[in-house]
Design a protein around this motif. Structure first.
Motif, PDB file in Angstrom:
ATOM      1  N   CYS A  10       0.835  -1.211   0.000  1.00  0.00           N
ATOM      2  CA  CYS A  10       0.000   0.000   0.000  1.00  0.00           C
ATOM      3  C   CYS A  10       0.862   1.251   0.000  1.00  0.00           C
ATOM      4  O   CYS A  10       0.562   2.220  -0.703  1.00  0.00           O
ATOM      5  N   ALA A  11       1.940   1.241   0.783  1.00  0.00           N
ATOM      6  CA  ALA A  11       2.849   2.386   0.813  1.00  0.00           C
ATOM      7  C   ALA A  11       3.527   2.585  -0.532  1.00  0.00           C
ATOM      8  O   ALA A  11       3.692   3.718  -0.997  1.00  0.00           O
ATOM      9  N   LEU A  13       2.367   1.663  -3.530  1.00  0.00           N
ATOM     10  CA  LEU A  13       1.383   2.190  -4.480  1.00  0.00           C
ATOM     11  C   LEU A  13       1.013   3.635  -4.174  1.00  0.00           C
ATOM     12  O   LEU A  13       0.874   4.454  -5.088  1.00  0.00           O
ATOM     13  N   ALA A  14       0.862   3.959  -2.889  1.00  0.00           N
ATOM     14  CA  ALA A  14       0.551   5.338  -2.504  1.00  0.00           C
ATOM     15  C   ALA A  14       1.683   6.277  -2.885  1.00  0.00           C
ATOM     16  O   ALA A  14       1.443   7.413  -3.331  1.00  0.00           O
ATOM     17  N   GLY A  15       2.915   5.818  -2.738  1.00  0.00           N
ATOM     18  CA  GLY A  15       4.054   6.647  -3.121  1.00  0.00           C
ATOM     19  C   GLY A  15       4.105   6.908  -4.615  1.00  0.00           C
ATOM     20  O   GLY A  15       4.355   8.031  -5.046  1.00  0.00           O
ATOM     21  N   VAL A  17       1.548   6.709  -6.787  1.00  0.00           N
ATOM     22  CA  VAL A  17       0.393   7.543  -7.173  1.00  0.00           C
ATOM     23  C   VAL A  17       0.589   8.971  -6.681  1.00  0.00           C
ATOM     24  O   VAL A  17       0.306   9.933  -7.399  1.00  0.00           O
ATOM     25  N   GLY A  18       1.077   9.108  -5.449  1.00  0.00           N
ATOM     26  CA  GLY A  18       1.323  10.449  -4.910  1.00  0.00           C
ATOM     27  C   GLY A  18       2.360  11.204  -5.723  1.00  0.00           C
ATOM     28  O   GLY A  18       2.225  12.414  -5.940  1.00  0.00           O
ATOM     29  N   SER A  34       6.922  11.567  -1.934  1.00  0.00           N
ATOM     30  CA  SER A  34       6.232  10.370  -2.418  1.00  0.00           C
ATOM     31  C   SER A  34       7.202   9.367  -3.011  1.00  0.00           C
ATOM     32  O   SER A  34       7.061   8.155  -2.802  1.00  0.00           O
ATOM     33  N   ALA A  38       7.914   5.509  -1.760  1.00  0.00           N
ATOM     34  CA  ALA A  38       7.845   4.372  -2.684  1.00  0.00           C
ATOM     35  C   ALA A  38       9.180   3.631  -2.738  1.00  0.00           C
ATOM     36  O   ALA A  38       9.211   2.397  -2.748  1.00  0.00           O
TER      37      ALA A  38
END
Length: 63
Positions: A10-11, A13-15, A17-18, A34, A38
Motif C-alpha cells: 500500500c505504501a 502504491l501510494a508513493g 500515485v502520490g 512520495s 515508494a
C-alpha cells in the motif's frame, strides 16, 4: 508477516500515485516525499523477498 507486506505494498502504491499527482500539480516537495516513500517500501519488500523464499525452500525440503 502478511500484514506487513500488505502495508508495504500500500505504501509503495501510494508513493507512486502520490508522485504522479504531485508531478502533475508541479509540487516538487510532494513528488520527492512520495518517491522516497515508494523507494523505501520497494527496498523493504525486496529485502523481505529472499527471506520468504528461504522459508519456502526449507518447507519443501522438510516434507
Amino acid at each position: 508477516m502478511v500484514l506487513a507486506k500488505a502495508l508495504l505494498w500500500c505504501a509503495l502504491l501510494a508513493g507512486v500515485v502520490g508522485a504522479a499527482v504531485a508531478v502533475n500539480a508541479l509540487h516538487v516537495n510532494g513528488a520527492v516525499a512520495s518517491l522516497i516513500v515508494a523507494f523505501v517500501a520497494g527496498l523493504v519488500l525486496l529485502r523481505l523477498r529472499p527471506a520468504a523464499q528461504d522459508t519456502q525452500d526449507s518447507d519443501t525440503a522438510a516434507s
